[in-house]
Motif scaffolding. Structure first.
Motif, PDB file in Angstrom:
ATOM      1  N   ASP A  20     -15.700   0.725   2.946  1.00  0.00           N
ATOM      2  CA  ASP A  20     -16.866   1.221   2.207  1.00  0.00           C
ATOM      3  C   ASP A  20     -18.055   1.494   3.123  1.00  0.00           C
ATOM      4  OD1 ASP A  20     -18.717  -1.645   1.272  1.00  0.00           O
ATOM      5  OD2 ASP A  20     -16.919  -1.656   2.544  1.00  0.00           O
ATOM      6  N   GLN A  21     -17.949   1.159   4.413  1.00  0.00           N
ATOM      7  CA  GLN A  21     -19.032   1.378   5.363  1.00  0.00           C
ATOM      8  C   GLN A  21     -18.703   2.560   6.276  1.00  0.00           C
ATOM      9  OE1 GLN A  21     -21.948  -0.366   5.295  1.00  0.00           O
ATOM     10  NE2 GLN A  21     -21.091  -1.376   3.456  1.00  0.00           N
ATOM     11  N   THR A  22     -19.556   3.569   6.249  1.00  0.00           N
ATOM     12  CA  THR A  22     -19.318   4.759   7.073  1.00  0.00           C
ATOM     13  C   THR A  22     -19.268   4.414   8.554  1.00  0.00           C
ATOM     14  OG1 THR A  22     -20.463   6.124   5.442  1.00  0.00           O
ATOM     15  CG2 THR A  22     -20.191   7.056   7.639  1.00  0.00           C
ATOM     16  N   ALA A  23     -20.120   3.503   8.996  1.00  0.00           N
ATOM     17  CA  ALA A  23     -20.138   3.132  10.415  1.00  0.00           C
ATOM     18  C   ALA A  23     -18.792   2.551  10.842  1.00  0.00           C
ATOM     19  CB  ALA A  23     -21.260   2.138  10.672  1.00  0.00           C
ATOM     20  N   THR A  66     -10.218   9.480   5.900  1.00  0.00           N
ATOM     21  CA  THR A  66     -10.993   8.306   5.531  1.00  0.00           C
ATOM     22  C   THR A  66     -11.219   8.261   4.023  1.00  0.00           C
ATOM     23  OG1 THR A  66     -13.100   9.463   5.838  1.00  0.00           O
ATOM     24  CG2 THR A  66     -12.188   8.274   7.750  1.00  0.00           C
ATOM     25  N   ALA A  67     -11.398   7.056   3.535  1.00  0.00           N
ATOM     26  CA  ALA A  67     -11.734   6.834   2.126  1.00  0.00           C
ATOM     27  C   ALA A  67     -12.724   5.681   2.058  1.00  0.00           C
ATOM     28  CB  ALA A  67     -10.472   6.525   1.329  1.00  0.00           C
ATOM     29  N   ARG A  68     -13.736   5.799   1.161  1.00  0.00           N
ATOM     30  CA  ARG A  68     -14.789   4.783   1.104  1.00  0.00           C
ATOM     31  C   ARG A  68     -14.646   3.856  -0.106  1.00  0.00           C
ATOM     32  NH1 ARG A  68     -20.680   6.845   2.332  1.00  0.00           N
ATOM     33  NH2 ARG A  68     -20.896   4.561   2.249  1.00  0.00           N
ATOM     34  N   SER A  69     -13.511   3.952  -0.793  1.00  0.00           N
ATOM     35  CA  SER A  69     -13.272   3.055  -1.918  1.00  0.00           C
ATOM     36  C   SER A  69     -11.781   2.976  -2.193  1.00  0.00           C
ATOM     37  CB  SER A  69     -14.003   3.547  -3.172  1.00  0.00           C
ATOM     38  OG  SER A  69     -13.406   4.749  -3.654  1.00  0.00           O
ATOM     39  N   GLN A  74     -12.838  -6.434   2.178  1.00  0.00           N
ATOM     40  CA  GLN A  74     -14.019  -6.555   1.317  1.00  0.00           C
ATOM     41  C   GLN A  74     -14.581  -5.188   0.978  1.00  0.00           C
ATOM     42  OE1 GLN A  74     -16.277  -9.433   3.838  1.00  0.00           O
ATOM     43  NE2 GLN A  74     -16.462 -10.618   1.916  1.00  0.00           N
ATOM     44  N   MET A  75     -14.406  -4.780  -0.296  1.00  0.00           N
ATOM     45  CA  MET A  75     -14.984  -3.530  -0.785  1.00  0.00           C
ATOM     46  C   MET A  75     -15.415  -3.756  -2.222  1.00  0.00           C
ATOM     47  SD  MET A  75     -12.476  -0.510   0.658  1.00  0.00           S
ATOM     48  CE  MET A  75     -11.030  -1.204  -0.160  1.00  0.00           C
ATOM     49  N   PRO A  76     -16.492  -3.083  -2.642  1.00  0.00           N
ATOM     50  CA  PRO A  76     -16.928  -3.196  -4.034  1.00  0.00           C
ATOM     51  C   PRO A  76     -15.951  -2.469  -4.963  1.00  0.00           C
ATOM     52  CG  PRO A  76     -18.237  -1.556  -2.889  1.00  0.00           C
ATOM     53  CD  PRO A  76     -17.364  -2.202  -1.837  1.00  0.00           C
TER      54      PRO A  76
END
Length: 350
Positions: A15-18, A36-39, A60-62
């Motif tokens: 979930d973190q772009t960095a 890439t995927a952020r979720s 750890q992801m929301p």
């Protein structure tokens, strides 16, 4: 066997772009395609649309953590075999590691990431994915070859059946040939002995066929043979009967389960059908059209153990049966042709 090559794809989920940017930079020397995927939901959507060799999955992801994503991946036929490496900043207590392995992880990486270790671990699974891809390609190629071989085998079977059928067919008339006649007569003879049933045989000869050939030529003579064959077929309606070309202008019909009166009726039908087609024969000495003479015989075959002691009794072998029908045909021709003559087993006209 050619195996096509393709660039492997890796999916990074965080979930973190960095973190995604950092991990993508570490993997760049491996010359792979990185998505890439952020979720979790975004990752699952991409996994269903494309083929991936490896997934780096943040724990750890929301909304949906890495463990839940892994469990859903293992529940899908398309994604259940994709290797998952968990990436986490959590402590390394065994309970967390065990949960990761229980949900399908093949390895763990702990932040901060060590580039050499990341590339080393990734490379192992990339090589495995490439081997699996090549194996799958080989299997597809083998399946194709097996399919082609199966088609070839089936075609050969059809061709062999056709050749076998051709070997038992007369090339000119399409009727059964002499070889097929011998086979069927032997089988029907055995069956008649077993069932105690009657068997009838007709020998058929085109009247003055040599004169027909001399007058109209051999090509027209072949046409005559084919037309006579069709006329005889039309008169011999039962599927159990067999009509064959015996040789030259002679035909023969096997009629199982047929008594003498039934044979006589069929013989007259055969004779009439040929005469009725009206094929002109100006050189015939008995009619203006093509006609046939027919010799018939009927018998109830018996095994040798119960056969009559009378040596003239037909029933010792199919050959004698054929000889009787041939004698009947001879008498039909001697008596004026275009007629049916029946001989019993003692060679007497009835």
């Amino acid at each position: 066997m050619n195996i096509e090559t393709t660039t492997a794809r890796i999916l990074l989920v965080d979930d973190q772009t960095a973190n995604l940017t950092s991990l993508a930079g570490i993997l760049k020397p491996l010359q792979v395609e990185v998505d890439t995927a952020r979720s979790g939901p975004e990752a699952l959507a991409k996994l269903l649309r494309a083929e991936y060799a490896l997934v780096f999955l943040d724990v750890q992801m929301p909304e949906m953590d890495g463990f839940e994503v892994a469990e859903l991946m293992r529940g899908s036929m398309k994604t259940r075999d994709i290797p998952i490496i968990f990436v986490t900043a959590l402590n390394t207590e065994q309970k967390y590691v065990f949960r990761g392995y229980e949900t399908g992880a093949v390895d763990y990486l702990f932040k901060p990431l060590e580039p050499i270790i990341v590339r080393s671990k990734a490379n192992v699974f990339l090589q495995l994915a490439e081997k699996n891809r090549q194996l799958a390609a080989k299997n597809r190629e083998l399946d194709k070859i097996v399919g082609e071989l199966t088609e070839t085998r089936d075609a050969l079977r059809v061709a062999n059946r056709q050749l076998a059928d051709m070997a038992l067919r007369d090339g000119l008339t399409g009727l059964a040939n002499r070889r097929r006649f011998d086979q069927v007569l032997s089988g029907e003879w055995t069956r008649a002995i077993r069932d105690g049933s009657e068997l009838s045989l007709a020998m058929i000869d085109i009247d003055y066929f040599k004169l027909y050939n001399d007058a109209y030529g051999h090509q027209q003579g072949d046409v005559c043979l084919r037309r006579v064959a069709r006329a005889l077929e039309n008169a011999l309606k039962r599927s159990t009967d067999l009509l064959a070309r015996y040789g030259g202008e002679e035909f023969v019909a096997i009629m199982p389960l047929t008594d003498r009166e039934g044979a006589r009726a069929i013989g007259e039908a055969l004779r009439f059908q040929v005469e009725d087609m009206g094929l002109v024969h100006r050189m015939s000495l008995i009619a203006d059209v093509v006609t046939v003479s027919i010799g018939l015989t009927t018998i109830r075959p018996q095994s040798l153990s119960i056969a009559s002691a009378d040596a003239t009794y037909v029933g010792q072998a199919p050959a004698r049966f054929v000889a009787t029908a041939d004698s009947a045909l001879y008498q039909a021709k001697e008596n004026g042709r275009n007629r049916v003559v029946i001989l019993d087993s003692r060679m007497e006209e009835v």
